[in-house]
Design an enzyme around this catalytic site. Structure first.
Site, PDB file in Angstrom:
ATOM      1  N   GLU A   1     -10.063   5.381   3.111  1.00 22.50           N
ATOM      2  CA  GLU A   1     -11.003   4.235   3.486  1.00 22.50           C
ATOM      3  C   GLU A   1      -9.847   3.218   3.782  1.00 22.50           C
ATOM      4  O   GLU A   1      -8.814   3.221   3.237  1.00 22.50           O
ATOM      5  CB  GLU A   1     -11.745   3.832   2.451  1.00 22.50           C
TER       6      GLU A   1
ATOM      7  N   SER B   1       2.141  -9.387  -0.915  1.00 18.52           N
ATOM      8  CA  SER B   1       1.678  -8.247  -0.815  1.00 18.52           C
ATOM      9  C   SER B   1       1.731  -7.487   0.732  1.00 18.52           C
ATOM     10  O   SER B   1       2.068  -6.262   0.948  1.00 18.52           O
ATOM     11  CB  SER B   1       0.143  -8.161  -1.091  1.00 18.52           C
TER      12      SER B   1
ATOM     13  N   LYS C   1       0.844  -1.195  -0.122  1.00 19.87           N
ATOM     14  CA  LYS C   1      -0.022   0.118   0.124  1.00 19.87           C
ATOM     15  C   LYS C   1       0.971   1.107  -0.039  1.00 19.87           C
ATOM     16  O   LYS C   1       0.392   2.191  -0.698  1.00 19.87           O
ATOM     17  CB  LYS C   1      -0.821  -0.053   1.251  1.00 19.87           C
TER      18      LYS C   1
HETATM   19  C1  LIG Z   1      -1.509  -6.671   2.488  1.00 18.49           C
HETATM   20  C2  LIG Z   1      -2.741  -6.686   1.606  1.00 18.49           C
HETATM   21  N1  LIG Z   1      -2.649  -7.281   0.474  1.00 18.49           N
HETATM   22  C3  LIG Z   1      -3.648  -7.264  -0.346  1.00 18.49           C
HETATM   23  C4  LIG Z   1      -4.717  -6.307  -0.426  1.00 18.49           C
HETATM   24  C5  LIG Z   1      -5.762  -6.306  -1.333  1.00 18.49           C
HETATM   25  O1  LIG Z   1      -5.706  -5.269  -2.090  1.00 18.49           O
HETATM   26  P1  LIG Z   1      -5.149  -4.946  -3.654  1.00 18.49           P
HETATM   27  O2  LIG Z   1      -3.908  -5.179  -3.721  1.00 18.49           O
HETATM   28  O3  LIG Z   1      -5.865  -3.568  -3.849  1.00 18.49           O
HETATM   29  O4  LIG Z   1      -6.185  -6.035  -4.375  1.00 18.49           O
HETATM   30  C6  LIG Z   1      -4.685  -5.403   0.914  1.00 18.49           C
HETATM   31  C7  LIG Z   1      -5.760  -4.693   1.023  1.00 18.49           C
HETATM   32  N2  LIG Z   1      -5.941  -3.804   2.090  1.00 18.49           N
HETATM   33  C8  LIG Z   1      -6.590  -2.680   1.849  1.00 18.49           C
HETATM   34  C9  LIG Z   1      -6.475  -1.906   3.470  1.00 18.49           C
HETATM   35  O5  LIG Z   1      -5.416  -2.039   3.925  1.00 18.49           O
HETATM   36  O6  LIG Z   1      -7.364  -1.072   3.624  1.00 18.49           O
HETATM   37  C10 LIG Z   1      -8.132  -2.755   1.725  1.00 18.49           C
HETATM   38  O7  LIG Z   1      -8.625  -3.344   2.597  1.00 18.49           O
HETATM   39  C11 LIG Z   1      -8.762  -1.923   0.813  1.00 18.49           C
HETATM   40  C12 LIG Z   1      -7.835  -0.574   0.771  1.00 18.49           C
HETATM   41  C13 LIG Z   1      -9.323  -2.355  -0.594  1.00 18.49           C
HETATM   42  C14 LIG Z   1      -3.702  -5.728   1.822  1.00 18.49           C
HETATM   43  O8  LIG Z   1      -3.908  -4.935   2.794  1.00 18.49           O
END
Ligand SMILES: Cc1ncc(COP(=O)(O)O)c(/C=N/[C@H](C(=O)O)[C@@H](O)C(C)C)c1O
Length: 390
Positions: A104, A373, A82
């Site tokens: 968000e 990720s 992120k």
């Molecule tokens: C460690 C980790 N890996 C994958 C994701 C999935 O988000 P994408 O990569 O945008 O598909 C997330 C998504 N996290 C967001 C968050 O932290 O708020 C999610 O909940 C939203 C922004 C979509 C994540 O934290």
């Protein structure tokens, strides 16, 4: 801002001027060498890029098939990919002369990344988070508050990501003069999907160089979990023209295929085209087109929409979509822990589960790269509960 039939800008008139401002600021910035220099400097000095491409010898031998590599986005500052996007948008906010960011968050990774960058860039920060998610990802919430961010619990709807996104958009509708809506994934109205994918593409650009340096060619197949779709875009897009590089997106199969038990928008024809939250894509909706509740053991994948870029690439068959069930995810998570001494986030464990299903049947000389990720620190209580339940 269309990707096949998906994408576009379906936003209230009052947001049009702010959307245009972001569009022009992004177009100028991405062609401005000074901006790109500053972006790379912050990625290196603040987030710790480049992240390693880690070979997993024990897992490779365990499965007896493809050689398994992990792209270590868990090693970014804040523990997830992120940060790549938040640094990019944070620098854009400074360029636009705005003073406040809104975001968000579901898993809390995007929330904490936004709070970290807001502190570093001297921006006011408000994070919207479902009350249910605040509870299940509290470690991240604690630090967001210590960093000076205002965390607003969202108690409407299912109190998860979709509801937080609606509240963030509501705030932005009245504060867009001085606030920037720092979206956390490659969804939303144009130019957000393209902009987030642009910033995340540093992942795939690095893998292009690292794979040639480490094993003399591009990987045969790439795996990424798909929540909103940003880490998948980041790994996949730099390889789009490399026809021999296959791509697999892994969605959250949750507890089962009944509506409300999973977050599968693209596999199994479970989603339908729809327009909501500012863009058109594949959503999980009922016969009347109402957005449905979703479930996943991973808060970051618990989302009703998906990137229009991924929806289009899946539709034309460039990306193969599959899914992993909650129990397969826990098994993949604990296998990585025990075999390689790496602690994956539950979201990333979906990509692991998808890859581990294929690895034994792939040739020994083939190489797969899995996007790790995020790290699993935030998921301590969820993993503890799941392994006790076994
Ligand atoms: C460690 C980790 N890996 C994958 C994701 C999935 O988000 P994408 O990569 O945008 O598909 C997330 C998504 N996290 C967001 C968050 O932290 O708020 C999610 O909940 C939203 C922004 C979509 C994540 O934290």
């Amino acid at each position: 801002g269309f990707y096949g039939q998906y994408g576009g800008s379906y936003i209230p008139e009052i947001l049009y001027s702010s959307q245009q401002q972001i569009l022009h600021a992004f177009e100028e910035a991405k062609n401005d060498p000074a901006f790109l220099t500053e972006l790379n400097k912050q990625w290196q000095q603040f987030s710790g890029r480049p992240t390693p491409l880690t070979f997993c010898e024990n897992l490779t031998n365990h499965f007896g098939g493809a050689q398994i590599y992990l792209k270590r986005e868990d090693l970014n500052h804040s523990g997830a990919h992120k940060m790549n996007n938040v640094i990019g948008q944070g620098l854009l906010v400074k360029r636009m002369g705005k003073k406040r960011v809104i975001a968000e968050t579901g898993a809390g990774q995007h929330g904490i990344a936004t709070a970290l960058v807001a502190a570093r860039l001297g921006l006011e920060c408000t994070i919207y988070m479902g009350a249910k998610d605040i509870e299940r990802q509290y470690p991240n919430v604690f630090w967001m508050k210590q960093l000076g961010a205002t965390v607003v619990p969202v108690t409407t709807g299912a109190q998860t990501l979709r509801d937080a996104l609606d509240e963030a958009l509501r705030d932005w509708s009245s504060s867009h003069e001085d606030s920037h809506y720092l979206i956390g994934t490659s969804c939303g109205c144009a130019p957000f999907p393209e902009m987030v994918a642009f910033f995340q593409s540093v992942i795939g650009e690095e893998v292009r160089e690292q794979s040639v340096a480490q094993f003399g060619q591009f990987p045969d197949r790439l795996y990424a979990c798909v929540g909103g779709g940003s880490n998948a875009c980041g790994l996949f897009l730099p390889f789009l023209d490399e026809k021999n590089v296959e791509m697999v997106g892994v969605e959250a199969g949750g507890k089962g295929l009944e509506l409300g038990e999973h977050s599968i928008r693209l596999s199994h024809n479970l989603g339908q085209p729809g327009i909501a939250q500012g863009f058109s894509t594949m959503f999980l909706q009922d016969q009347a087109g109402q957005l449905q509740e979703t479930h996943s053991i991973a808060a970051g994948l618990d989302y009703v929409g998906v990137s229009p870029i991924i929806a289009h690439l899946a539709e034309i068959g460039r990306i193969k979509m599959t899914y992993a069930m909650d129990d397969e995810v826990i098994n993949a998570c604990t296998l990585l822990l025990k075999k390689e001494g790496i602690i994956p986030a539950l979201e990333s464990s979906h990509a692991l589960a998808g890859a581990f299903k294929d690895a034994p049947n792939l040739p020994k000389e083939s190489r797969i790269v899995i996007n790790l990720s995020g790290r699993g620190d935030k998921d301590i209580f969820n993993v503890a509960k799941a392994v006790q339940d076994e």
